[in-house]
Design a protein around this motif. Structure first.
Motif, PDB file in Angstrom:
ATOM      1  N   VAL A  13       0.556  -1.001   0.082  1.00 35.10           N
ATOM      2  CA  VAL A  13      -0.140   0.210   0.221  1.00 35.10           C
ATOM      3  C   VAL A  13       0.977   1.244  -0.144  1.00 35.10           C
ATOM      4  CG1 VAL A  13      -1.866   1.364   1.358  1.00 35.10           C
ATOM      5  CG2 VAL A  13      -2.072  -0.698   1.003  1.00 35.10           C
ATOM      6  N   MET A  14       0.558   2.412  -1.243  1.00 37.37           N
ATOM      7  CA  MET A  14       1.299   3.900  -0.891  1.00 37.37           C
ATOM      8  C   MET A  14       0.434   4.867  -0.384  1.00 37.37           C
ATOM      9  SD  MET A  14       2.826   5.262  -3.800  1.00 37.37           S
ATOM     10  CE  MET A  14       1.278   6.592  -4.754  1.00 37.37           C
ATOM     11  N   TYR A  15       0.717   5.332   0.441  1.00 32.81           N
ATOM     12  CA  TYR A  15      -0.346   6.229   1.317  1.00 32.81           C
ATOM     13  C   TYR A  15       0.942   7.791   0.267  1.00 32.81           C
ATOM     14  CZ  TYR A  15      -2.046   2.597   4.277  1.00 32.81           C
ATOM     15  OH  TYR A  15      -2.556   1.220   4.731  1.00 32.81           O
ATOM     16  N   ARG A  16      -0.114   8.585   0.520  1.00 38.01           N
ATOM     17  CA  ARG A  16      -0.010  10.340  -0.078  1.00 38.01           C
ATOM     18  C   ARG A  16       0.095  10.333   0.490  1.00 38.01           C
ATOM     19  NH1 ARG A  16       3.751   9.678  -4.262  1.00 38.01           N
ATOM     20  NH2 ARG A  16       3.918  11.862  -4.093  1.00 38.01           N
ATOM     21  N   SER A  17       0.175  12.324   1.092  1.00 38.59           N
ATOM     22  CA  SER A  17      -0.611  13.069   2.186  1.00 38.59           C
ATOM     23  C   SER A  17      -0.711  14.159   1.408  1.00 38.59           C
ATOM     24  CB  SER A  17      -0.020  13.513   3.420  1.00 38.59           C
ATOM     25  OG  SER A  17       1.634  13.862   3.342  1.00 38.59           O
ATOM     26  N   GLY A  18      -1.310  15.420   1.583  1.00 36.23           N
ATOM     27  CA  GLY A  18      -1.387  16.513   0.438  1.00 36.23           C
ATOM     28  C   GLY A  18      -2.708  17.416   1.003  1.00 36.23           C
ATOM     29  N   SER A  19      -2.908  18.366   0.147  1.00 35.90           N
ATOM     30  CA  SER A  19      -4.263  19.514   0.026  1.00 35.90           C
ATOM     31  C   SER A  19      -5.758  18.939  -0.800  1.00 35.90           C
ATOM     32  CB  SER A  19      -3.356  20.619  -0.149  1.00 35.90           C
ATOM     33  OG  SER A  19      -2.518  21.269   1.037  1.00 35.90           O
ATOM     34  N   GLY A  20      -6.212  19.656  -0.577  1.00 39.37           N
ATOM     35  CA  GLY A  20      -7.373  18.966  -0.789  1.00 39.37           C
ATOM     36  C   GLY A  20      -8.449  19.933  -1.253  1.00 39.37           C
ATOM     37  N   ARG A  21      -8.941  20.517  -0.046  1.00 33.90           N
ATOM     38  CA  ARG A  21      -9.436  21.760  -0.523  1.00 33.90           C
ATOM     39  C   ARG A  21      -8.688  23.164   0.010  1.00 33.90           C
ATOM     40  NH1 ARG A  21     -14.101  19.660   3.063  1.00 33.90           N
ATOM     41  NH2 ARG A  21     -15.278  17.956   1.535  1.00 33.90           N
ATOM     42  N   TYR A  22      -9.238  24.037  -0.958  1.00 38.59           N
ATOM     43  CA  TYR A  22      -8.819  25.262  -1.517  1.00 38.59           C
ATOM     44  C   TYR A  22      -9.984  26.667  -1.055  1.00 38.59           C
ATOM     45  CZ  TYR A  22      -4.858  22.913  -2.822  1.00 38.59           C
ATOM     46  OH  TYR A  22      -4.242  21.876  -3.220  1.00 38.59           O
ATOM     47  N   ASN A  23     -11.417  25.657  -1.262  1.00 34.11           N
ATOM     48  CA  ASN A  23     -12.145  27.191  -1.597  1.00 34.11           C
ATOM     49  C   ASN A  23     -13.191  26.704  -0.604  1.00 34.11           C
ATOM     50  OD1 ASN A  23     -11.025  28.455  -4.324  1.00 34.11           O
ATOM     51  ND2 ASN A  23     -11.663  26.867  -5.274  1.00 34.11           N
ATOM     52  N   LEU A  24     -13.434  27.057  -0.355  1.00 32.22           N
ATOM     53  CA  LEU A  24     -15.389  26.398   1.166  1.00 32.22           C
ATOM     54  C   LEU A  24     -16.289  27.551   0.512  1.00 32.22           C
ATOM     55  CD1 LEU A  24     -13.058  25.828   4.063  1.00 32.22           C
ATOM     56  CD2 LEU A  24     -13.476  23.953   2.248  1.00 32.22           C
TER      57      LEU A  24
ATOM     58  N   ASN B 215     -23.395  32.097   4.509  1.00 32.57           N
ATOM     59  CA  ASN B 215     -23.862  33.092   3.541  1.00 32.57           C
ATOM     60  C   ASN B 215     -24.003  33.238   2.488  1.00 32.57           C
ATOM     61  OD1 ASN B 215     -20.930  33.667   3.325  1.00 32.57           O
ATOM     62  ND2 ASN B 215     -21.105  36.204   4.325  1.00 32.57           N
ATOM     63  N   GLY B 216     -23.038  32.598   2.158  1.00 34.41           N
ATOM     64  CA  GLY B 216     -22.972  32.541   0.783  1.00 34.41           C
ATOM     65  C   GLY B 216     -20.936  32.724  -0.043  1.00 34.41           C
ATOM     66  N   ASP B 217     -20.332  33.428   0.881  1.00 38.59           N
ATOM     67  CA  ASP B 217     -18.848  33.652   0.453  1.00 38.59           C
ATOM     68  C   ASP B 217     -18.490  32.956   0.152  1.00 38.59           C
ATOM     69  OD1 ASP B 217     -20.479  36.424   0.307  1.00 38.59           O
ATOM     70  OD2 ASP B 217     -19.134  36.467   2.867  1.00 38.59           O
ATOM     71  N   THR B 218     -17.096  32.650  -0.412  1.00 40.45           N
ATOM     72  CA  THR B 218     -16.836  31.769  -0.638  1.00 40.45           C
ATOM     73  C   THR B 218     -14.792  31.659  -0.296  1.00 40.45           C
ATOM     74  OG1 THR B 218     -17.452  31.063  -2.512  1.00 40.45           O
ATOM     75  CG2 THR B 218     -14.822  30.057  -2.714  1.00 40.45           C
ATOM     76  N   PHE B 219     -14.870  31.103   0.768  1.00 43.80           N
ATOM     77  CA  PHE B 219     -13.057  31.756   1.619  1.00 43.80           C
ATOM     78  C   PHE B 219     -12.196  30.633   0.664  1.00 43.80           C
ATOM     79  CE2 PHE B 219     -10.182  30.426   4.263  1.00 43.80           C
ATOM     80  CZ  PHE B 219      -9.752  31.078   4.761  1.00 43.80           C
ATOM     81  N   HIS B 220     -11.171  31.430   0.561  1.00 46.42           N
ATOM     82  CA  HIS B 220     -10.083  31.069  -0.426  1.00 46.42           C
ATOM     83  C   HIS B 220      -8.911  31.047   0.286  1.00 46.42           C
ATOM     84  CE1 HIS B 220     -12.360  31.363  -4.479  1.00 46.42           C
ATOM     85  NE2 HIS B 220     -12.415  32.055  -3.927  1.00 46.42           N
ATOM     86  N   ILE B 221      -8.246  29.895   0.274  1.00 47.95           N
ATOM     87  CA  ILE B 221      -6.581  29.465   0.534  1.00 47.95           C
ATOM     88  C   ILE B 221      -6.136  29.632  -0.584  1.00 47.95           C
ATOM     89  CG2 ILE B 221      -5.107  27.706   1.588  1.00 47.95           C
ATOM     90  CD1 ILE B 221      -7.818  26.679   2.256  1.00 47.95           C
ATOM     91  N   GLY B 222      -4.226  30.950  -0.506  1.00 49.68           N
ATOM     92  CA  GLY B 222      -4.109  30.898  -0.754  1.00 49.68           C
ATOM     93  C   GLY B 222      -2.528  30.446  -1.194  1.00 49.68           C
TER      94      GLY B 222
END
Length: 628
Positions: A48-59, A63-70
């Protein structure tokens, strides 16, 4: 960098707005799926190969706004699992987002959330409020982290067979040697289920032993297979920072049929005397610097101290709520390599080198060299993916962005202003590729046996002969034996020994350099015994490269052939993101012959790009074969 986009045109679709800087969310696949394999996987590749990283940048906010990770390092954590069976020619894949607690904190606008990248929208008044909240909510956050396995974000390295210690083993119900743990450059770790990847417990090294206290440590630990020791270090920030190395183990699971291992002993703590010894020579306290990895040999632990410092002893991170604005580069100061004896815990020497910076180390070893006249010299050799400055940290902002960078800005509300990175003022700036440097630390003092270990006390505090002996500054020399290799991996059978081959990522020849607005990588193999100082793409170059147009590769994993004898007898496994001619994205797992770098097999994962940082591979018995 974190921004909030208003007037989201996608809110009616219940989707976040597109990122103004080019990051896209990655869907999770929690139920394992079988991928279609093209080509042939060697029958001995099973595990088994396990990999770590990032998956979400825009939440999408309530209230309908979007929180962006830069910044890609701040992308919410995501883990990937690939069950590879060469015997049956199958690859099964599942993934999971593992920072739901961080998502809740973002939606609640938690001011104590620490990030890597800066928030360009935070005012000076807001920063002052942040300091207050960090102090007032310290105990509350500690309690929340104790109960919420996803309270903080941990997404850098992933370690199987982690030594949890008796207390955590009892609390989690995980047997010794079977813990799968995600780590980062801070004293926050996360245990996850090795099959579902579901977070089980968030903890600190203090949970393993109360003697281990501090805020910073290395994402990349070191491991000695012969002694079954896990080694890392701890930094306690403050006006007078302290450093401490420690050893945990044994912790590997016993193979079938072997006797159960005895309970793991208490950690061996290497006292932080070496920091104070270094200070006496120059009459200045050593400053804590950003350290992502370090080196180890059979006899020594070598901690780098690059002149890329945490300002105000790291306390400014509370003010800025991020790491990037806390760091500063001081080209007037040396890089220092602190050498600690593994057997006694003593600081034995500090070596000076030119100012430089590295994220990653490769292999290291020590040996006794015979000199003319019959004398012998103890020498440490260690390999680094080294840079002449910290421009590569600025380039990290571009990791995972769409290669074209073309966005319809009419669909998004950009950040109110863009944070000025440290390289923006440089005209026609090009980021030089890494130098693969082999450092030589000569005349390493051989210390007394552990039975006669010298430790500091009030009685010998002013015995300057002792301080001078262990504080004499030496000079570290180096040789460049290759260029443009990052995320180094090598055959783990040669760990702590002389070796010949190293694999990693390199700049793609089909894309602009890292300074252009995206980081696009190929895969490279260097022959360290036959270095070539020209471009790796030259006809006479000894490097071997896998690099296809439109493709960007993640850190490779080397899996050795169990029956092989040659150092490069094995396979390289990587994740590749690609943008097709029609603009659609695709992600696939790639398997190469490690000797020739020719493709053996691939399997498409999905129509998305997954940014992964590091990976580990375990065999069918759950034992780590290639760990980072």
């Amino acid at each position: 960098m974190i921004t909030l986009a208003e007037h989201n045109p996608n809110c009616e679709k219940n989707e976040p707005a597109p990122s103004p800087v080019g990051f896209k969310n990655v869907p999770s696949i929690t139920t394992p799926i079988e991928l279609t394999v093209q080509g042939y996987i060697p029958a001995w590749v099973n595990g088994v190969m396990y990999r770590s990283g990032s998956g979400r940048y825009n939440l999408l906010m309530d209230n309908g706004d979007t929180f962006h990770i830069g910044h890609p390092f701040d992308g919410l954590a995501m883990l990937h699992r690939f069950e590879i069976q060469g015997e049956s020619q199958t690859v099964k894949y599942n993934s999971r987002h593992t920072s739901h607690g961080v998502e809740r904190r973002i939606r609640q606008r938690d001011p104590t959330l620490l990030t890597f990248g800066p928030d360009p929208c935070k005012t000076i008044f807001g920063r002052m409020q942040t300091v207050y909240h960090h102090i007032s909510k310290f105990d509350t956050n500690a309690a929340l982290q104790e109960d919420d396995p996803e309270f903080d974000m941990v997404n850098v390295t992933i370690t199987p067979n982690f030594p949890l210690g008796e207390s955590l083993e009892k609390e989690t119900g995980i047997k010794r040697g079977e813990a799968l743990v995600v780590k980062r450059d801070a004293n926050t770790l996360q245990v996850v289920d090795p099959e579902s990847l579901k977070p089980i417990k968030m903890f600190t090294y203090g949970h393993v032993s109360k003697k281990l206290q501090g805020q910073l440590c290395a994402s990349h630990h070191q491991y000695d297979e012969e002694t079954d020791e896990y080694v890392n270090f701890m930094v306690k920030l403050g006006p007078f920072p302290t450093f401490q190395t420690f050893t945990l183990g044994p912790y590997l699971p016993s193979p079938p049929g072997e006797k159960e291992q005895m309970p793991a002993p208490e950690p061996t703590l290497h006292q932080p005397i070496w920091r104070h010894l270094g200070a006496w020579k120059t009459m200045e306290a050593l400053k804590p610097s950003y350290i992502h990895s370090f080196s180890m040999t059979k006899n020594y632990i070598i901690i780098p101290n690059f002149p890329y410092y945490y300002s105000f002893g790291g306390l400014s991170a509370i003010y800025y709520s991020c790491a990037y604005q806390t760091f500063y580069w001081d080209e007037t100061r040396h890089t220092l390599f602190h050498v600690i004896d593994r057997h006694t815990g003593q600081h034995v020497a500090t070596y000076e080198a030119d100012p430089c910076f590295a994220f990653h180390t490769a292999n290291a070893w020590d040996e006794d060299v015979e000199l003319p006249g019959g004398r012998r010299e103890r020498v440490i050799y260690m390999d680094y993916c080294m840079y002449e400055n910290t421009d590569i940290v600025d380039a990290s902002f571009e990791l995972g962005k769409t290669p074209t960078g073309k966005l319809d800005l009419d669909q998004v509300q950009p950040a109110r202003y863009v944070f000025d990175k440290n390289t923006h003022h440089k005209k026609e700036h090009q980021i030089a590729p890494s130098q693969f440097r082999r450092y030589r630390l000569g005349q390493v003092p051989i210390t007394e046996s552990s039975a006669k270990k010298w430790t500091p006390s009030w009685k010998n505090m002013f015995d300057f002969s002792k301080w001078t002996k262990y504080n004499k500054r030496r000079v570290a020399s180096y040789t460049v034996i290759g260029y443009d290799l990052e995320m180094p991996r090598f055959n783990s059978r040669f760990n702590l020994k002389p070796y010949r081959y190293c694999w990693g990522v390199c700049e793609s020849r089909h894309a602009p350099s890292y300074a252009s607005g995206s980081v696009v990588n190929g895969l490279i193999k260097l022959d360290l015994n036959n270095p070539y100082m020209g471009p790796n793409t030259d006809q006479d170059a000894t490097a071997k490269i896998w690099d296809e147009p439109g493709c960007s590769c993640a850190e490779p994993v080397f899996i050795p052939n169990p029956e092989g004898t040659a150092e490069d007898d094995g396979v390289i496994v990587s994740i590749v993101n690609t943008t097709l001619d029609n603009g659609n994205e695709s992600c696939f797992i790639l398997i190469l012959d490690a000797a020739t770098m020719e493709e053996l097999a691939r399997a498409t994962i999905g129509s998305f790009n997954a940014v992964t940082l590091h990976a580990s591979f375990v065999d069918n018995y759950g034992r780590g074969v290639s760990v980072n």
